[in-house]
Motif scaffolding. Structure first.
Motif, PDB file in Angstrom:
ATOM      1  N   ARG A 133       0.835  -1.198   0.000  1.00  0.00           N
ATOM      2  CA  ARG A 133       0.000   0.000   0.000  1.00  0.00           C
ATOM      3  C   ARG A 133       0.875   1.255   0.000  1.00  0.00           C
ATOM      4  O   ARG A 133       2.032   1.215   0.421  1.00  0.00           O
ATOM      5  CB  ARG A 133      -0.910  -0.007   1.227  1.00  0.00           C
ATOM      6  N   PRO A 134       0.291   2.372  -0.441  1.00  0.00           N
ATOM      7  CA  PRO A 134       1.070   3.617  -0.464  1.00  0.00           C
ATOM      8  C   PRO A 134       1.452   4.083   0.945  1.00  0.00           C
ATOM      9  O   PRO A 134       0.760   3.797   1.921  1.00  0.00           O
ATOM     10  CB  PRO A 134       0.124   4.622  -1.115  1.00  0.00           C
ATOM     11  N   VAL A 135       2.525   4.809   1.016  1.00  0.00           N
ATOM     12  CA  VAL A 135       3.013   5.388   2.265  1.00  0.00           C
ATOM     13  C   VAL A 135       3.301   6.867   2.012  1.00  0.00           C
ATOM     14  O   VAL A 135       3.818   7.232   0.955  1.00  0.00           O
ATOM     15  CB  VAL A 135       4.299   4.681   2.754  1.00  0.00           C
ATOM     16  N   LEU A 136       2.970   7.705   2.986  1.00  0.00           N
ATOM     17  CA  LEU A 136       3.179   9.150   2.856  1.00  0.00           C
ATOM     18  C   LEU A 136       4.033   9.656   4.003  1.00  0.00           C
ATOM     19  O   LEU A 136       3.767   9.334   5.164  1.00  0.00           O
ATOM     20  CB  LEU A 136       1.825   9.882   2.884  1.00  0.00           C
ATOM     21  N   ARG A 137       5.046  10.410   3.665  1.00  0.00           N
ATOM     22  CA  ARG A 137       5.833  11.116   4.671  1.00  0.00           C
ATOM     23  C   ARG A 137       5.691  12.605   4.405  1.00  0.00           C
ATOM     24  O   ARG A 137       5.732  13.042   3.256  1.00  0.00           O
ATOM     25  CB  ARG A 137       7.302  10.711   4.612  1.00  0.00           C
ATOM     26  N   THR A 138       5.550  13.389   5.426  1.00  0.00           N
ATOM     27  CA  THR A 138       5.384  14.835   5.261  1.00  0.00           C
ATOM     28  C   THR A 138       6.397  15.563   6.114  1.00  0.00           C
ATOM     29  O   THR A 138       6.833  15.058   7.159  1.00  0.00           O
ATOM     30  CB  THR A 138       3.977  15.277   5.693  1.00  0.00           C
ATOM     31  N   ALA A 139       6.741  16.746   5.671  1.00  0.00           N
ATOM     32  CA  ALA A 139       7.653  17.580   6.455  1.00  0.00           C
ATOM     33  C   ALA A 139       7.344  19.029   6.156  1.00  0.00           C
ATOM     34  O   ALA A 139       7.301  19.439   5.000  1.00  0.00           O
ATOM     35  CB  ALA A 139       9.107  17.284   6.130  1.00  0.00           C
ATOM     36  N   ASP A 140       7.074  19.793   7.216  1.00  0.00           N
ATOM     37  CA  ASP A 140       7.013  21.234   7.050  1.00  0.00           C
ATOM     38  C   ASP A 140       8.372  21.725   6.617  1.00  0.00           C
ATOM     39  O   ASP A 140       9.394  21.173   6.988  1.00  0.00           O
ATOM     40  CB  ASP A 140       6.673  21.903   8.394  1.00  0.00           C
ATOM     41  N   ALA A 141       8.404  22.765   5.842  1.00  0.00           N
ATOM     42  CA  ALA A 141       9.693  23.360   5.500  1.00  0.00           C
ATOM     43  C   ALA A 141       9.933  24.541   6.428  1.00  0.00           C
ATOM     44  O   ALA A 141       9.235  25.538   6.341  1.00  0.00           O
ATOM     45  CB  ALA A 141       9.697  23.817   4.046  1.00  0.00           C
ATOM     46  N   PRO A 142      10.879  24.472   7.357  1.00  0.00           N
ATOM     47  CA  PRO A 142      11.824  23.399   7.591  1.00  0.00           C
ATOM     48  C   PRO A 142      11.535  22.658   8.891  1.00  0.00           C
ATOM     49  O   PRO A 142      12.454  22.274   9.590  1.00  0.00           O
ATOM     50  CB  PRO A 142      13.155  24.150   7.695  1.00  0.00           C
ATOM     51  N   GLY A 143      10.283  22.471   9.242  1.00  0.00           N
ATOM     52  CA  GLY A 143       9.940  21.940  10.543  1.00  0.00           C
ATOM     53  C   GLY A 143      10.067  20.449  10.653  1.00  0.00           C
ATOM     54  O   GLY A 143      10.769  19.766   9.922  1.00  0.00           O
ATOM     55  N   GLY A 144       9.322  19.850  11.586  1.00  0.00           N
ATOM     56  CA  GLY A 144       9.463  18.445  11.892  1.00  0.00           C
ATOM     57  C   GLY A 144       8.802  17.565  10.858  1.00  0.00           C
ATOM     58  O   GLY A 144       8.124  18.002   9.943  1.00  0.00           O
ATOM     59  N   ARG A 145       8.983  16.264  11.009  1.00  0.00           N
ATOM     60  CA  ARG A 145       8.502  15.300  10.041  1.00  0.00           C
ATOM     61  C   ARG A 145       7.450  14.398  10.653  1.00  0.00           C
ATOM     62  O   ARG A 145       7.402  14.193  11.849  1.00  0.00           O
ATOM     63  CB  ARG A 145       9.658  14.441   9.513  1.00  0.00           C
ATOM     64  N   GLY A 146       6.649  13.815   9.792  1.00  0.00           N
ATOM     65  CA  GLY A 146       5.680  12.817  10.222  1.00  0.00           C
ATOM     66  C   GLY A 146       5.536  11.798   9.124  1.00  0.00           C
ATOM     67  O   GLY A 146       5.780  12.073   7.964  1.00  0.00           O
ATOM     68  N   LEU A 147       5.135  10.602   9.465  1.00  0.00           N
ATOM     69  CA  LEU A 147       5.016   9.525   8.488  1.00  0.00           C
ATOM     70  C   LEU A 147       3.651   8.904   8.624  1.00  0.00           C
ATOM     71  O   LEU A 147       3.170   8.668   9.722  1.00  0.00           O
ATOM     72  CB  LEU A 147       6.101   8.468   8.725  1.00  0.00           C
ATOM     73  N   ALA A 148       2.995   8.641   7.509  1.00  0.00           N
ATOM     74  CA  ALA A 148       1.697   7.979   7.559  1.00  0.00           C
ATOM     75  C   ALA A 148       1.642   6.899   6.510  1.00  0.00           C
ATOM     76  O   ALA A 148       2.209   7.039   5.431  1.00  0.00           O
ATOM     77  CB  ALA A 148       0.563   8.975   7.333  1.00  0.00           C
TER      78      ALA A 148
END
Length: 870
Positions: free
Chosen positions: A632-647
């Motif tokens: 299944r697809p996986v998404l990672r996000t990151a504010d520029a330049p803040g913290g990261r999260g993974l879903a």
């Protein structure tokens, strides 16, 4: 006192509209037809093509004076009253749509009813002609009190001029206003300076704006008013060279803007610039902006010098002297801490004096052609402004440098550029005096030249100077700082000339550098840097930087590792000096990776022929592993330049809501609803590599109106066997990294993006239908150049590179991706770039077997793409 609401608003008269507009009869309520005569005379005056701007403004003010004086005389004014022009009208600079700034002045003993009746008989005829009126009714005492509490009222009274009535009232008021201003100048001038600074913060610097406000922006007409007020205080005065001409030029532009638009506007909007330029006899809108910029530069320089002089005059020297004396009493026989000689040597012939870099008493600029550069470098290193008297003396008496420049001159030139931000005011002072164009005649062609793309924040000359400022912070990274700084100053010197500006600039540098004293080898390096100053960033964002063909192309252009380091620093300085949209951690990382790989090529290291043999980073490896584990697809996000999260993607229920967080984190950990969209958000998506995957994600972003600033696509092939020796998964993984920002509002939350992507991949969300209407609306919205699609023949040996250049629009990438999917080609990698309103996207394409596309197939694909984008 305002005009009563009972009077219906009237259409502006023909005298205030463009000359080509038909003229209706203008109503007049002064009882004797003088209003109609004034309106007709006003039309004739404004239509007179042979009357220069300054003469027309004076004639319009005089004509208006006579009409108002006639109104005043026929209104049976009581004794002890006068009509006074204040503000811009009082100064005699009456533009076609300017307000009439009027003060009805009366003695204390005049009955209020008589004053009110007189005001009605004066204001109503003005309103009936459709003229803008800024009016007040006051006694002399009330005027003085208002001026004491309101700086704008005070400034208006400084330009007070008698129009009608008892002249003694006007004379006494003006004298009292000037006396009050001069006595209070020490406390009121700082407030005036803060007003100017606040305007600059709100409206920007007129010199660098594509749509400047001629009145409010820094260097505009308000600053000229402030300079007159400073001069009236007798504490300081502005440099006079060119100031009257600059004022007349700005007012001429404002006149033409009023006449061509028929509006009382001071903003020089893009859609009006061609007409304004034509009205002023200028060749085009760029020439108009240069004309405005040059005039604003004179005003800005005069304001900087004047406010510096005000600060010097108002500096509390007495307090400082008392502190020194107290220190001497406490520490008899020891020098006072911090006490400095009145004239501190900075360089040969240059001293620090009273907060400025000045010429020493024994300096002989008439015998020392290097002194201007030596003084400039010394001032910039000490972070001091050059004294205006020193600049004038240098410009008047210093001889031209010999050709080629002596080594000393070149060293001081480089030292000036290497001083960083402190070099800017020094350079601008030299430029205002004409010394820069004497040193570098080529500079005049880029001086005040506008750049109309939204990415650039400066004019060409200021951008070049800012690039040198940025390069000064990078000199420790290169072996030849002098070449870096010089290339930074000259890299866009070819702009505004025929052909590609980089080629034109390189040709200029080949003739210019020897004059500066650089030898043949250094001249070749400087010309190369100028010729290729866009090579690294364009290659990194538009080409596959793992492809050996890409690396060898850059290596052949750069030729040496030292030059590569110089070009890397120049690239960063150029982007930082362009504006916030031109440089980001994303672009910096791409360029740095490209530089490292090209450096390896130049060092003689072997380059793999397979662009996909590179090792994945830890984060990408984690994403790919999760896709292979779950399918299944996986998404990672990151504010520029803040913290990261993974879903990870769970199953969607019938309502389209996704559930389940997966093993790598909670779905809520990457919620983007509060993201800082001004700097963008990074979306990293990994999903099974199958036909339509790219267009599905591109369509999802378009559906949510997310602007794609940059993107990277990478295909990770399926491994032949897994770690435990079993057969690997049947498909590879598509790894997509996007930098996006919301077109308006905020980036949608992860739950919503997840649900919609699941629906798109499952076929329950018809992207073509949802996006089609918006595409049709966009196509007819505004003119833009036709898209251009082309094959780049030498970009890769293992793939066909197709480059798409088009107006950035919602769904653009989705439309391209659909065509590629329908053509049955494989997208090996995609490199998406958006600068301003233009998209430049490059796609590395192969056939289903991984080979480059046949020439005929590529040609058909180009035609299909162009048809889809038109």
């Amino acid at each position: 006192m305002k005009k009563p609401a009972r009077t219906a608003p009237r259409r502006p008269p023909a005298a205030l509209r463009p000359a080509r507009t038909a003229q209706p009869r203008i109503p007049a309520h002064d009882g004797d037809g003088h209003g109609e005569e004034y309106a007709a005379a006003r039309v004739r005056l404004l239509r007179n093509p042979g009357l220069p701007g300054p003469e027309r403004r004076r004639a319009l003010a005089a004509l208006t004076d006579r009409w108002l004086a006639g109104l005043f005389a026929t209104a049976a004014p009581p004794a002890g009253t006068a009509l006074v022009a204040v503000g811009g009208y009082g100064h005699g600079t009456l533009c076609p749509r300017s307000d009439l700034d009027l003060l009805l002045l009366h003695d204390e003993g005049v009955p209020a009813g008589e004053v009110a009746a007189l005001a009605d008989r004066l204001w109503y005829p003005v309103w009936d002609l459709g003229l803008a009126l800024d009016h007040s009714v006051r006694t002399p005492a009330q005027s003085r009190r208002a001026a004491a509490h309101d700086l704008k009222v005070q400034l208006g009274l400084l330009d007070a001029r008698h129009v009608a009535g008892e002249k003694e009232l006007t004379t006494a008021l003006r004298a009292a206003a000037l006396t009050q201003w001069r006595s209070d100048a020490a406390t009121r001038l700082p407030g005036l300076r803060e007003l100017a600074a606040a305007r600059a913060r709100r409206h920007g610097d007129l010199r660098y704006l594509v749509e400047p406000d001629l009145k409010e922006a820094r260097g505009g007409l308000r600053d000229l008013t402030a300079l007159r007020a400073v001069a009236a205080s007798w504490l300081a005065d502005a440099p006079r060279d060119g100031l009257r001409e600059a004022q007349d030029a700005l007012l001429d532009i404002r006149d033409a803007l009023h006449l061509t638009t028929g509006r009382a506007t001071d903003r020089l909007c893009l859609q009006d610039q061609h007409q304004v330029a034509e009205a002023l006899g200028l060749p085009d809108a760029d020439a108009l902006l240069r004309h405005a910029c040059r005039s604003a530069a004179v005003v800005t320089h005069a304001a900087d010098v004047t406010w510096r002089e005000v600060e010097r005059v108002l500096r509390p020297r007495a307090v400082a002297r008392r502190a020194v004396r107290l220190h001497g009493l406490l520490h008899a026989g020891r020098p006072a801490a911090g006490a400095a000689p009145e004239r501190t040597p900075l360089a040969d012939g240059v001293v620090a004096h009273d907060g400025e870099a000045a010429l020493a008493e024994g300096a002989r600029p008439d015998r020392d052609p290097v002194l201007p550069l030596r003084a400039a470098a010394a001032a910039a290193r000490a972070a001091l402004p050059l004294a205006p008297a020193a600049v004038r003396r240098l410009a008047r008496t210093a001889p031209d440098l010999p050709t080629p420049w002596p080594a000393q001159a070149r060293e001081h030139f480089v030292a000036l550029l290497g001083a960083g931000a402190a070099a800017v005011p020094v350079w601008e002072a030299l430029d205002a005096a004409g010394l820069i164009t004497r040193l570098l005649p080529e500079w005049d062609h880029v001086r005040c030249r506008p750049q109309r793309d939204p990415v650039h924040r400066w004019t060409v000359d200021r951008h070049l100077l800012e690039c040198a400022v940025r390069a000064a912070a990078l000199t420790r990274r290169v072996h030849r700082p002098d070449l870096l700084l010089t290339a930074a100053l000259l890299h866009d010197i070819g702009k505004g000339r025929p052909g590609d500006h980089a080629d034109a600039g390189a040709a200029l540098v080949r003739g210019l550098a020897p004059r500066l004293g650089f030898d043949d080898a250094d001249t070749r390096t400087l010309a190369l840097l100028v010729r290729h100053h866009l090579l690294l960033v364009r290659t990194a964002t538009r080409r596959d930087i793992t492809d050996p063909a890409t690396l060898h192309t850059v290596a052949e252009a750069v030729r040496s590792r030292g030059t590569l380091a110089l070009l890397h620093a120049l690239t960063e300085a150029d982007a930082l000096a362009t504006g916030p949209a031109a440089w980001s951690p994303w672009r910096a990382s791409l360029v740095a990776t490209l530089v490292a790989r090209v450096d390896a090529v130049l060092a003689g290291e072997a380059v793999t022929a397979d662009p996909h043999e590179g090792v994945l980073g830890a984060e990408d490896e984690q994403l790919v592993g999760e896709v292979r584990r779950t399918g299944r697809p996986v998404l990672r996000t990151a504010d520029a330049p803040g913290g990261r999260g993974l879903a990870t993607w769970g199953d969607a229920d019938s309502s389209g809501t996704a559930g389940g967080g997966g093993a790598l984190g909670s779905p809520d950990s990457c919620d983007l609803s509060g993201a800082d969209c001004s700097s963008g958000v990074e979306l990293r998506i990994a999903l099974p590599d199958r036909p339509g995957a790219l267009s599905a994600v591109a369509g999802l972003l378009a559906l949510h109106r997310l602007t794609v600033h940059a993107a990277r696509l990478r295909q990770v092939p399926a491994p032949p066997v897994t770690a435990d020796g079993r057969a690997g998964p049947a498909t590879g993984v598509l790894l997509l990294t996007w930098q996006v920002a919301a077109h308006f509002g905020t980036v949608p939350g992860t739950e919503r993006l997840r649900a919609d992507l699941v629906r798109v991949l499952g076929g329950s969300l018809d992207l073509a239908a949802r996006l089609g209407a918006g595409q049709e609306a966009h196509r007819g919205a505004a003119f833009s150049p036709p898209p251009r699609v082309s094959v780049v023949p030498t970009a890769s040996r293992t793939a066909t590179v197709v480059e798409v250049r088009a107006q950035d629009a919602r769904g653009l990438l989705y439309r391209v991706s659909r065509v590629l999917d329908e053509a049955g080609v494989r997208v090996r990698s995609a490199h998406i770039g958006t600068l301003g309103g233009n998209a430049v996207d490059a796609f590395y394409l192969t056939d289903p077997h991984g080979a480059p596309l046949p020439e005929a197939t590529a040609a058909r694909l180009v035609r299909r793409l162009e048809a889809a984008l038109c």
